[in-house]
Scaffold this motif. Structure first.
Motif, PDB file in Angstrom:
ATOM      1  N   GLU A   1       4.487  47.993  33.472  1.00  0.00           N
ATOM      2  CA  GLU A   1       3.085  47.694  33.267  1.00  0.00           C
ATOM      3  C   GLU A   1       2.967  46.752  32.071  1.00  0.00           C
ATOM      4  O   GLU A   1       3.447  45.645  32.135  1.00  0.00           O
ATOM      5  N   PHE A   2       2.412  47.190  30.956  1.00  0.00           N
ATOM      6  CA  PHE A   2       2.225  46.283  29.815  1.00  0.00           C
ATOM      7  C   PHE A   2       3.182  46.551  28.665  1.00  0.00           C
ATOM      8  O   PHE A   2       3.119  45.883  27.649  1.00  0.00           O
ATOM      9  N   ALA A   3       4.054  47.518  28.820  1.00  0.00           N
ATOM     10  CA  ALA A   3       4.953  47.898  27.727  1.00  0.00           C
ATOM     11  C   ALA A   3       6.397  47.484  28.012  1.00  0.00           C
ATOM     12  O   ALA A   3       6.858  47.552  29.148  1.00  0.00           O
ATOM     13  N   TRP A   4       7.109  47.074  26.966  1.00  0.00           N
ATOM     14  CA  TRP A   4       8.541  46.793  27.057  1.00  0.00           C
ATOM     15  C   TRP A   4       9.273  48.039  26.579  1.00  0.00           C
ATOM     16  O   TRP A   4       9.095  48.471  25.445  1.00  0.00           O
ATOM     17  N   LEU A   5      10.082  48.615  27.478  1.00  0.00           N
ATOM     18  CA  LEU A   5      10.802  49.840  27.155  1.00  0.00           C
ATOM     19  C   LEU A   5      12.303  49.607  27.183  1.00  0.00           C
ATOM     20  O   LEU A   5      12.817  48.914  28.060  1.00  0.00           O
ATOM     21  N   GLY A   6      12.999  50.217  26.258  1.00  0.00           N
ATOM     22  CA  GLY A   6      14.449  50.206  26.295  1.00  0.00           C
ATOM     23  C   GLY A   6      14.906  51.227  27.314  1.00  0.00           C
ATOM     24  O   GLY A   6      14.160  52.140  27.667  1.00  0.00           O
ATOM     25  N   PHE A   7      16.094  51.050  27.823  1.00  0.00           N
ATOM     26  CA  PHE A   7      16.587  52.112  28.681  1.00  0.00           C
ATOM     27  C   PHE A   7      17.878  52.645  28.126  1.00  0.00           C
ATOM     28  O   PHE A   7      18.639  51.954  27.479  1.00  0.00           O
ATOM     29  N   ASN A   8      18.069  53.931  28.359  1.00  0.00           N
ATOM     30  CA  ASN A   8      19.162  54.657  27.749  1.00  0.00           C
ATOM     31  C   ASN A   8      20.362  54.824  28.649  1.00  0.00           C
ATOM     32  O   ASN A   8      21.488  54.850  28.173  1.00  0.00           O
ATOM     33  N   GLN A   9      20.124  54.946  29.952  1.00  0.00           N
ATOM     34  CA  GLN A   9      21.224  55.265  30.846  1.00  0.00           C
ATOM     35  C   GLN A   9      20.914  54.827  32.263  1.00  0.00           C
ATOM     36  O   GLN A   9      19.778  54.815  32.693  1.00  0.00           O
TER      37      GLN A   9
ATOM     38  N   LEU B   1      14.481  55.453  31.142  1.00  0.00           N
ATOM     39  CA  LEU B   1      13.802  54.608  30.171  1.00  0.00           C
ATOM     40  C   LEU B   1      13.382  55.457  28.970  1.00  0.00           C
ATOM     41  O   LEU B   1      13.579  56.664  28.975  1.00  0.00           O
ATOM     42  N   GLU B   2      12.794  54.826  27.969  1.00  0.00           N
ATOM     43  CA  GLU B   2      12.348  55.551  26.785  1.00  0.00           C
ATOM     44  C   GLU B   2      11.370  56.665  27.122  1.00  0.00           C
ATOM     45  O   GLU B   2      11.415  57.735  26.525  1.00  0.00           O
ATOM     46  N   LYS B   3      10.471  56.405  28.067  1.00  0.00           N
ATOM     47  CA  LYS B   3       9.397  57.366  28.339  1.00  0.00           C
ATOM     48  C   LYS B   3       9.303  57.798  29.792  1.00  0.00           C
ATOM     49  O   LYS B   3       8.389  58.524  30.159  1.00  0.00           O
ATOM     50  N   SER B   4      10.215  57.349  30.625  1.00  0.00           N
ATOM     51  CA  SER B   4      10.142  57.705  32.038  1.00  0.00           C
ATOM     52  C   SER B   4      11.485  57.465  32.704  1.00  0.00           C
ATOM     53  O   SER B   4      12.434  57.005  32.077  1.00  0.00           O
ATOM     54  N   THR B   5      11.536  57.770  33.988  1.00  0.00           N
ATOM     55  CA  THR B   5      12.726  57.546  34.800  1.00  0.00           C
ATOM     56  C   THR B   5      12.305  56.780  36.041  1.00  0.00           C
ATOM     57  O   THR B   5      11.240  57.046  36.606  1.00  0.00           O
ATOM     58  N   GLN B   6      13.114  55.822  36.448  1.00  0.00           N
ATOM     59  CA  GLN B   6      12.808  55.022  37.633  1.00  0.00           C
ATOM     60  C   GLN B   6      14.048  54.972  38.521  1.00  0.00           C
ATOM     61  O   GLN B   6      15.136  54.719  38.038  1.00  0.00           O
ATOM     62  N   SER B   7      13.847  55.200  39.826  1.00  0.00           N
ATOM     63  CA  SER B   7      14.956  55.130  40.781  1.00  0.00           C
ATOM     64  C   SER B   7      14.868  53.860  41.600  1.00  0.00           C
ATOM     65  O   SER B   7      13.774  53.387  41.917  1.00  0.00           O
ATOM     66  N   PHE B   8      16.042  53.317  41.951  1.00  0.00           N
ATOM     67  CA  PHE B   8      16.152  52.104  42.747  1.00  0.00           C
ATOM     68  C   PHE B   8      17.249  52.302  43.783  1.00  0.00           C
ATOM     69  O   PHE B   8      18.234  52.986  43.510  1.00  0.00           O
ATOM     70  N   PRO B   9      17.103  51.665  44.939  1.00  0.00           N
ATOM     71  CA  PRO B   9      18.224  51.686  45.875  1.00  0.00           C
ATOM     72  C   PRO B   9      19.366  50.848  45.305  1.00  0.00           C
ATOM     73  O   PRO B   9      19.132  49.814  44.671  1.00  0.00           O
ATOM     74  N   VAL B  10      20.596  51.296  45.493  1.00  0.00           N
ATOM     75  CA  VAL B  10      21.760  50.551  45.013  1.00  0.00           C
ATOM     76  C   VAL B  10      21.740  49.138  45.572  1.00  0.00           C
ATOM     77  O   VAL B  10      22.107  48.176  44.887  1.00  0.00           O
ATOM     78  N   SER B  11      21.273  48.980  46.805  1.00  0.00           N
ATOM     79  CA  SER B  11      21.245  47.661  47.453  1.00  0.00           C
ATOM     80  C   SER B  11      20.409  46.643  46.673  1.00  0.00           C
ATOM     81  O   SER B  11      20.636  45.441  46.776  1.00  0.00           O
ATOM     82  N   ALA B  12      19.473  47.109  45.868  1.00  0.00           N
ATOM     83  CA  ALA B  12      18.647  46.196  45.071  1.00  0.00           C
ATOM     84  C   ALA B  12      19.472  45.483  44.004  1.00  0.00           C
ATOM     85  O   ALA B  12      19.054  44.464  43.467  1.00  0.00           O
ATOM     86  N   PHE B  13      20.653  45.995  43.715  1.00  0.00           N
ATOM     87  CA  PHE B  13      21.531  45.400  42.703  1.00  0.00           C
ATOM     88  C   PHE B  13      22.842  44.914  43.293  1.00  0.00           C
ATOM     89  O   PHE B  13      23.830  44.776  42.584  1.00  0.00           O
ATOM     90  N   ALA B  14      22.847  44.650  44.578  1.00  0.00           N
ATOM     91  CA  ALA B  14      24.070  44.206  45.245  1.00  0.00           C
ATOM     92  C   ALA B  14      24.534  42.839  44.732  1.00  0.00           C
ATOM     93  O   ALA B  14      25.732  42.575  44.662  1.00  0.00           O
ATOM     94  N   GLN B  15      23.601  41.969  44.385  1.00  0.00           N
ATOM     95  CA  GLN B  15      23.924  40.624  43.907  1.00  0.00           C
ATOM     96  C   GLN B  15      23.440  40.463  42.476  1.00  0.00           C
ATOM     97  O   GLN B  15      22.346  40.910  42.121  1.00  0.00           O
ATOM     98  N   SER B  16      24.237  39.784  41.662  1.00  0.00           N
ATOM     99  CA  SER B  16      23.828  39.516  40.282  1.00  0.00           C
ATOM    100  C   SER B  16      22.693  38.505  40.280  1.00  0.00           C
ATOM    101  O   SER B  16      22.768  37.490  40.973  1.00  0.00           O
ATOM    102  N   PRO B  17      21.657  38.760  39.471  1.00  0.00           N
ATOM    103  CA  PRO B  17      20.515  37.846  39.426  1.00  0.00           C
ATOM    104  C   PRO B  17      20.815  36.594  38.605  1.00  0.00           C
ATOM    105  O   PRO B  17      21.685  36.595  37.746  1.00  0.00           O
TER     106      PRO B  17
END
Length: 153
Positions: free
Chosen positions: A114-122, A134-150
């Motif tokens: 949203e409007f905040a920049w958060l660090g992520f821990n793990q 993240l600092e204040k939450s957790t977010q899940s992604f499909p592994v396939s979303a990271f199949a290719q380096s951006p």
């Protein structure tokens, strides 16, 4: 998509650190030994190569899994998941501790939620899902979303 790239960067850093557990290594990104790129380190630790952006200059994998990755400049990219867009920002130096299936103590990567920049821990992989703490939450992604380096913008 940006969040996925951030996760890939974290995973890459963690993999390099794991590889260093057996021997400390400093490798240029264009190393001729295909099994020793930071992207290979990620994959050897069951993490997608897309956690790190293209263009890594070098990395160091320390004993115990500590991983340090150097990028040529700051890197920003976006990742869209479930109708939400996440922007990832990598500094020129990214680090963490890599083990099979995870990267912890991540430094040098932030995610705009949203409007905040958060660090992520793990970043942790469970089956076909990556979970980013993240600092204040957790977010899940499909592994396939990271199949290719951006590519950085």
């Amino acid at each position: 998509m940006a969040k996925q790239h951030l996760l890939l960067a974290v995973v890459l850093v963690a993999s390099i650190l794991h590889h260093a557990a057996t021997s400390e290594a400093i490798r240029p990104a264009n190393s001729t030994d295909a099994a020793t790129t930071v992207y290979d380190v990620l994959e050897q630790n069951n993490l997608p190569r897309g956690l790190l952006p293209l263009g890594v200059k070098s990395y160091v994998l320390h004993p115990g899994g500590g991983l340090e990755v150097t990028l040529p400049s700051e890197c920003n990219f976006a990742v869209a998941v479930a109708g939400k867009q996440f922007t990832f920002r990598y500094g020129t130096s990214v680090s963490g501790v890599i083990k099979s299936g995870s990267i912890s103590r991540v430094n040098g990567v932030r995610v705009q939620v949203e409007f905040a920049w958060l660090g992520f821990n793990q970043v942790t992989r469970a089956g076909n899902q990556l979970t980013i703490e993240l600092e204040k939450s957790t977010q899940s992604f499909p592994v396939s979303a990271f199949a290719q380096s951006p590519r950085c913008s």
